[in-house]
Motif scaffolding. Structure first.
Motif, PDB file in Angstrom:
ATOM      1  N   PHE A 141       0.826  -1.202   0.000  1.00 24.65           N
ATOM      2  CA  PHE A 141       0.000   0.000   0.000  1.00 24.65           C
ATOM      3  C   PHE A 141       0.867   1.261   0.000  1.00 24.65           C
ATOM      4  CE2 PHE A 141      -4.475  -1.274   1.610  1.00 24.65           C
ATOM      5  CZ  PHE A 141      -4.490  -2.348   0.744  1.00 24.65           C
ATOM      6  N   PHE A 142       2.169   1.112   0.254  1.00 23.83           N
ATOM      7  CA  PHE A 142       3.093   2.247   0.247  1.00 23.83           C
ATOM      8  C   PHE A 142       3.489   2.646  -1.173  1.00 23.83           C
ATOM      9  CE2 PHE A 142       7.320   4.164   0.304  1.00 23.83           C
ATOM     10  CZ  PHE A 142       7.210   5.115   1.320  1.00 23.83           C
ATOM     11  N   ASP A 143       3.395   1.741  -2.126  1.00 21.37           N
ATOM     12  CA  ASP A 143       3.942   1.954  -3.466  1.00 21.37           C
ATOM     13  C   ASP A 143       3.411   3.237  -4.107  1.00 21.37           C
ATOM     14  OD1 ASP A 143       5.200  -0.393  -3.080  1.00 21.37           O
ATOM     15  OD2 ASP A 143       4.174  -1.506  -4.653  1.00 21.37           O
ATOM     16  N   PRO A 144       4.285   4.020  -4.735  1.00 24.11           N
ATOM     17  CA  PRO A 144       3.844   5.234  -5.445  1.00 24.11           C
ATOM     18  C   PRO A 144       2.965   4.888  -6.640  1.00 24.11           C
ATOM     19  CG  PRO A 144       6.230   5.264  -5.023  1.00 24.11           C
ATOM     20  CD  PRO A 144       5.751   3.882  -4.729  1.00 24.11           C
ATOM     21  N   VAL A 145       2.182   5.871  -7.106  1.00 24.99           N
ATOM     22  CA  VAL A 145       1.357   5.659  -8.295  1.00 24.99           C
ATOM     23  C   VAL A 145       2.222   5.631  -9.551  1.00 24.99           C
ATOM     24  CG1 VAL A 145      -0.710   6.646  -7.280  1.00 24.99           C
ATOM     25  CG2 VAL A 145       0.888   8.142  -8.489  1.00 24.99           C
ATOM     26  N   TYR A 146       3.420   6.225  -9.488  1.00 23.85           N
ATOM     27  CA  TYR A 146       4.377   6.149 -10.601  1.00 23.85           C
ATOM     28  C   TYR A 146       5.703   5.651 -10.062  1.00 23.85           C
ATOM     29  CZ  TYR A 146       8.383   7.788 -13.253  1.00 23.85           C
ATOM     30  OH  TYR A 146       9.599   7.849 -13.886  1.00 23.85           O
ATOM     31  N   THR A 147       6.313   4.678 -10.729  1.00 24.31           N
ATOM     32  CA  THR A 147       7.673   4.242 -10.395  1.00 24.31           C
ATOM     33  C   THR A 147       8.592   4.297 -11.611  1.00 24.31           C
ATOM     34  OG1 THR A 147       7.038   1.927 -10.771  1.00 24.31           O
ATOM     35  CG2 THR A 147       6.941   2.749  -8.504  1.00 24.31           C
ATOM     36  N   ASP A 148       8.120   3.847 -12.765  1.00 25.37           N
ATOM     37  CA  ASP A 148       8.931   3.907 -13.983  1.00 25.37           C
ATOM     38  C   ASP A 148       8.043   3.615 -15.183  1.00 25.37           C
ATOM     39  OD1 ASP A 148       9.523   0.886 -15.022  1.00 25.37           O
ATOM     40  OD2 ASP A 148       9.296   0.938 -12.853  1.00 25.37           O
ATOM     41  N   TYR A 149       8.468   4.094 -16.337  1.00 24.48           N
ATOM     42  CA  TYR A 149       7.821   3.783 -17.612  1.00 24.48           C
ATOM     43  C   TYR A 149       8.744   2.923 -18.488  1.00 24.48           C
ATOM     44  CZ  TYR A 149       4.484   7.481 -16.439  1.00 24.48           C
ATOM     45  OH  TYR A 149       3.536   8.247 -15.813  1.00 24.48           O
ATOM     46  N   ALA A 150      10.029   3.288 -18.507  1.00 28.41           N
ATOM     47  CA  ALA A 150      10.990   2.513 -19.293  1.00 28.41           C
ATOM     48  C   ALA A 150      11.192   1.151 -18.645  1.00 28.41           C
ATOM     49  CB  ALA A 150      12.320   3.267 -19.393  1.00 28.41           C
ATOM     50  N   MET A 151      11.827   0.243 -19.345  1.00 30.19           N
ATOM     51  CA  MET A 151      12.007  -1.105 -18.835  1.00 30.19           C
ATOM     52  C   MET A 151      12.846  -1.116 -17.575  1.00 30.19           C
ATOM     53  SD  MET A 151      12.511  -3.576 -22.130  1.00 30.19           S
ATOM     54  CE  MET A 151      13.840  -2.625 -22.848  1.00 30.19           C
ATOM     55  N   ALA A 152      12.342  -1.750 -16.521  1.00 28.63           N
ATOM     56  CA  ALA A 152      13.129  -1.933 -15.308  1.00 28.63           C
ATOM     57  C   ALA A 152      14.328  -2.824 -15.619  1.00 28.63           C
ATOM     58  CB  ALA A 152      12.276  -2.562 -14.210  1.00 28.63           C
ATOM     59  N   GLY A 153      15.414  -2.604 -14.890  1.00 35.11           N
ATOM     60  CA  GLY A 153      16.614  -3.413 -15.108  1.00 35.11           C
ATOM     61  C   GLY A 153      17.622  -2.751 -16.006  1.00 35.11           C
ATOM     62  N   ILE A 154      17.242  -1.699 -16.711  1.00 36.15           N
ATOM     63  CA  ILE A 154      18.207  -0.945 -17.498  1.00 36.15           C
ATOM     64  C   ILE A 154      18.382   0.406 -16.811  1.00 36.15           C
ATOM     65  CG2 ILE A 154      17.794  -2.116 -19.685  1.00 36.15           C
ATOM     66  CD1 ILE A 154      16.048   0.250 -20.509  1.00 36.15           C
ATOM     67  N   GLY A 155      19.482   0.575 -16.142  1.00 30.56           N
ATOM     68  CA  GLY A 155      19.675   1.777 -15.357  1.00 30.56           C
ATOM     69  C   GLY A 155      19.447   1.502 -13.895  1.00 30.56           C
ATOM     70  N   ALA A 156      19.089   2.537 -13.157  1.00 29.46           N
ATOM     71  CA  ALA A 156      18.984   2.442 -11.710  1.00 29.46           C
ATOM     72  C   ALA A 156      17.702   1.754 -11.279  1.00 29.46           C
ATOM     73  CB  ALA A 156      19.028   3.844 -11.110  1.00 29.46           C
ATOM     74  N   PRO A 157      17.633   1.365 -10.014  1.00 28.98           N
ATOM     75  CA  PRO A 157      16.351   0.933  -9.456  1.00 28.98           C
ATOM     76  C   PRO A 157      15.399   2.117  -9.381  1.00 28.98           C
ATOM     77  CG  PRO A 157      17.999   1.151  -7.739  1.00 28.98           C
ATOM     78  CD  PRO A 157      18.721   1.307  -9.035  1.00 28.98           C
ATOM     79  N   TRP A 286      11.218   4.450   9.486  1.00 25.63           N
ATOM     80  CA  TRP A 286      10.022   5.021   8.871  1.00 25.63           C
ATOM     81  C   TRP A 286      10.338   5.537   7.470  1.00 25.63           C
ATOM     82  CZ3 TRP A 286      10.242  10.264   7.698  1.00 25.63           C
ATOM     83  CH2 TRP A 286      11.229  11.004   8.366  1.00 25.63           C
ATOM     84  N   ALA A 287       9.282   5.727   6.699  1.00 26.19           N
ATOM     85  CA  ALA A 287       9.419   6.229   5.329  1.00 26.19           C
ATOM     86  C   ALA A 287       8.164   7.005   4.956  1.00 26.19           C
ATOM     87  CB  ALA A 287       9.631   5.071   4.352  1.00 26.19           C
ATOM     88  N   ILE A 288       8.327   7.982   4.073  1.00 21.30           N
ATOM     89  CA  ILE A 288       7.212   8.767   3.574  1.00 21.30           C
ATOM     90  C   ILE A 288       7.426   9.012   2.088  1.00 21.30           C
ATOM     91  CG2 ILE A 288       8.294  10.979   4.163  1.00 21.30           C
ATOM     92  CD1 ILE A 288       5.435  12.016   4.782  1.00 21.30           C
ATOM     93  N   SER A 289       6.346   9.001   1.325  1.00 17.00           N
ATOM     94  CA  SER A 289       6.465   9.207  -0.120  1.00 17.00           C
ATOM     95  C   SER A 289       5.308  10.048  -0.626  1.00 17.00           C
ATOM     96  CB  SER A 289       6.497   7.875  -0.875  1.00 17.00           C
ATOM     97  OG  SER A 289       5.222   7.269  -0.878  1.00 17.00           O
ATOM     98  N   ALA A 290       5.585  10.805  -1.676  1.00 16.42           N
ATOM     99  CA  ALA A 290       4.567  11.556  -2.394  1.00 16.42           C
ATOM    100  C   ALA A 290       4.771  11.293  -3.878  1.00 16.42           C
ATOM    101  CB  ALA A 290       4.672  13.052  -2.094  1.00 16.42           C
ATOM    102  N   SER A 291       3.696  11.022  -4.599  1.00 16.41           N
ATOM    103  CA  SER A 291       3.821  10.694  -6.012  1.00 16.41           C
ATOM    104  C   SER A 291       2.585  11.167  -6.767  1.00 16.41           C
ATOM    105  CB  SER A 291       4.002   9.178  -6.216  1.00 16.41           C
ATOM    106  OG  SER A 291       2.894   8.467  -5.677  1.00 16.41           O
ATOM    107  N   ALA A 292       2.750  11.364  -8.057  1.00 16.97           N
ATOM    108  CA  ALA A 292       1.636  11.794  -8.892  1.00 16.97           C
ATOM    109  C   ALA A 292       1.881  11.350 -10.326  1.00 16.97           C
ATOM    110  CB  ALA A 292       1.461  13.316  -8.840  1.00 16.97           C
ATOM    111  N   GLU A 293       0.795  11.158 -11.041  1.00 16.09           N
ATOM    112  CA  GLU A 293       0.848  10.796 -12.457  1.00 16.09           C
ATOM    113  C   GLU A 293      -0.214  11.620 -13.185  1.00 16.09           C
ATOM    114  OE1 GLU A 293       1.733   6.648 -14.535  1.00 16.09           O
ATOM    115  OE2 GLU A 293      -0.305   6.738 -13.744  1.00 16.09           O
ATOM    116  N   PHE A 294       0.206  12.310 -14.244  1.00 13.93           N
ATOM    117  CA  PHE A 294      -0.676  13.228 -14.954  1.00 13.93           C
ATOM    118  C   PHE A 294      -0.902  12.762 -16.394  1.00 13.93           C
ATOM    119  CE2 PHE A 294       1.800  15.543 -11.815  1.00 13.93           C
ATOM    120  CZ  PHE A 294       0.817  16.203 -11.082  1.00 13.93           C
ATOM    121  N   ASN A 295      -2.150  12.798 -16.828  1.00 14.61           N
ATOM    122  CA  ASN A 295      -2.468  12.515 -18.225  1.00 14.61           C
ATOM    123  C   ASN A 295      -2.113  13.731 -19.070  1.00 14.61           C
ATOM    124  OD1 ASN A 295      -3.635  10.017 -17.463  1.00 14.61           O
ATOM    125  ND2 ASN A 295      -5.557  11.050 -16.965  1.00 14.61           N
TER     126      ASN A 295
END
Length: 444
Positions: A141-157, A286-295
């Motif tokens: 339930f912590f996961d951000p609404v956006y994490t990546d669009y490009a393929m995971a595994g190429i570049g950073a986590p 502890w951890a806190i995150s803020a995320s957003a995804e816009f059309n």
């Protein structure tokens, strides 16, 4: 329809009806009515109903072939050009039924990737939902609404996580606002960064049975290496979040609280081997995150995403994590993405602070082609005990382009660059450099 056709069809129907009635009168067997598979829809979900069932069911998945290209450019120990071929499979089983308690859903995902050796399907997800209640193996339930669009595994986590087991509840307030809360099991899913023992005088990090940077490996009297000294057996996290979904996109604010605890049995072995007097200690992570995804109003189904994460004693929530392989016959290693470190000279347990930022865009060039670009930066500070030995930051950019010539087939190619800046002699052993990937996926 002509009159002749009408008469012909009417006559045929009459003959069939008369024949069936006569067969029944004579006691002859009559073929039962056929119960066909039916199409069903629950909201936006479309599936099928098997004969004799009231469950709306769907099967989906993909088969994938992939080629990875890696070129590391820092340090002779990682000076290599590498090409790896692998395959991957995923099967999803989704069953839904409307009840007086709301939607009842059961979901199972089986998946595995392999490089041509043993191949076994593993359970990736398995959860039950009834109304707003969720229980099982699924996304945090912590996961951000956006994490990546490009393929995971190429570049950073990125800001994503592995699936974990949780019990959670989501409450739809209205107007697209949802309140979320869960209790999640961090044990064995990558949410624990680990605890290492540090000798700041000698400049050694003791983890994985070795003193990395300078010094030599050490063992207990029985010859057992001392590994991670974090107690993960009762590792629970408490997560709360608020999510907003509107016509413009989605946004989410989430927080998590966990425990950073030393394992007592490993601690005893550490003190015996080091001659130290480290005592049991527990800190709050502890951890806190803020995320957003816009059309985006350009291209085809284009989106822009962004996230920011800050952690203290819970470094893996920031999406960072890397292993360092120190040169030597024993291939000793240390992982500098630690939740905390223990100063063997003072016995103090110091939590690690980390923060990460990520942003990306997915631009639909047309109905068959889209382009993805992501950027990522993270900084990890282990405090005074580890000092210059292990603090680091990492940044990366990556991009991929996808082409779907026909429905269900995707060809995707991507490239990424990752750069680590480590404040110690371990810097040459971080695997910084370019990576590339080509992927063929058949979805169904």
């Amino acid at each position: 329809m002509t009159l002749a056709k009408r008469l012909l069809l009417g006559s045929a129907a009459a003959v069939v009806a008369t024949t069936g009635a006569q067969a029944a009168d004579l006691g002859l067997p009559v073929a039962p009515a056929v119960d066909y598979v039916q199409i069903c829809s629950i909201g936006s979900f479309t599936g099928f109903i098997l004969p004799g069932s009231d469950v709306c069911f769907d099967i989906s998945g993909f088969a994938r072939a992939q080629a990875d290209f890696g070129v590391a450019n820092t340090g002779s120990y990682y000076d290599y050009d590498d090409v790896d071929f692998s395959s991957e499979v995923e099967l999803n089983f989704d069953a839904r039924t409307m009840t007086e308690w709301g939607l009842l859903r059961g979901f199972i995902r089986l998946g595995e990737s392999d490089e041509g050796e043993d191949y076994n399907l593993d359970v990736v997800k398995a959860f039950v939902q009834i109304g707003g209640f969720t229980a099982g193996l699924t996304d945090s339930f912590f996961d951000p609404v956006y994490t990546d669009y490009a393929m995971a595994g190429i570049g950073a986590p990125d800001g994503g996580t592995d699936d974990l087991t949780l019990f959670g509840y989501s409450y739809a307030v209205g107007n697209g606002v949802t309140l979320m809360a869960s209790v999640e099991d961090n044990d064995g899913n990558g949410r624990f960064g680990g605890i290492a023992a540090v000798d700041p005088v000698a400049g050694n990090i003791y983890q994985g049975g070795a003193a990395v940077a300078v010094g030599t490996a050490f063992t207990t009297g029985a010859g057992t290496t001392i590994n991670n000294i974090q107690d993960t057996e009762n590792g629970l996290a408490f997560v709360a979040a608020i999510r907003v979904d509107q016509a413009w996109g989605s946004a989410k604010l989430a927080g998590a609280i966990t425990e950073v605890d030393i394992d007592n049995s490993t601690l005893a072995a550490l003190n015996a081997a080091m001659g130290s007097t480290v005592t049991d200690d527990t800190e709050l992570g502890w951890a806190i995150s803020a995320s957003a995804e816009f059309n985006l109003p350009v291209g085809v189904d284009s989106e822009f995403g962004i996230f920011g994460i800050y952690t203290d004693g819970a470094v893996s929530y920031a999406g960072v994590g890397t292993g360092i392989t120190a040169p030597g016959a024993s291939a000793a290693w240390a992982d500098l993405s630690l939740d905390a470190v223990v100063d063997t000279t003072t016995g103090n347990l110091q939590t690690t602070e980390a923060w990460a930022l990520g942003a990306g865009v997915e631009f639909g060039l047309n109905a068959m082609t889209d382009l993805e670009i992501d950027g990522y930066y993270a900084d990890v500070d282990h405090g005074d005990a580890i000092g210059a030995v292990g603090d680091y930051n990492v940044w990366a950019v990556r991009s991929s382009i996808a082409y779907r010539p026909v429905s269900g087939l995707e060809l995707r190619a991507g490239v990424g660059y990752t750069d680590y800046d480590v404040n110690s002699a371990l810097d040459p052993y971080f695997d910084s450099g370019f990576t590339g990937r080509f992927r063929v996926t058949r979805s169904f």
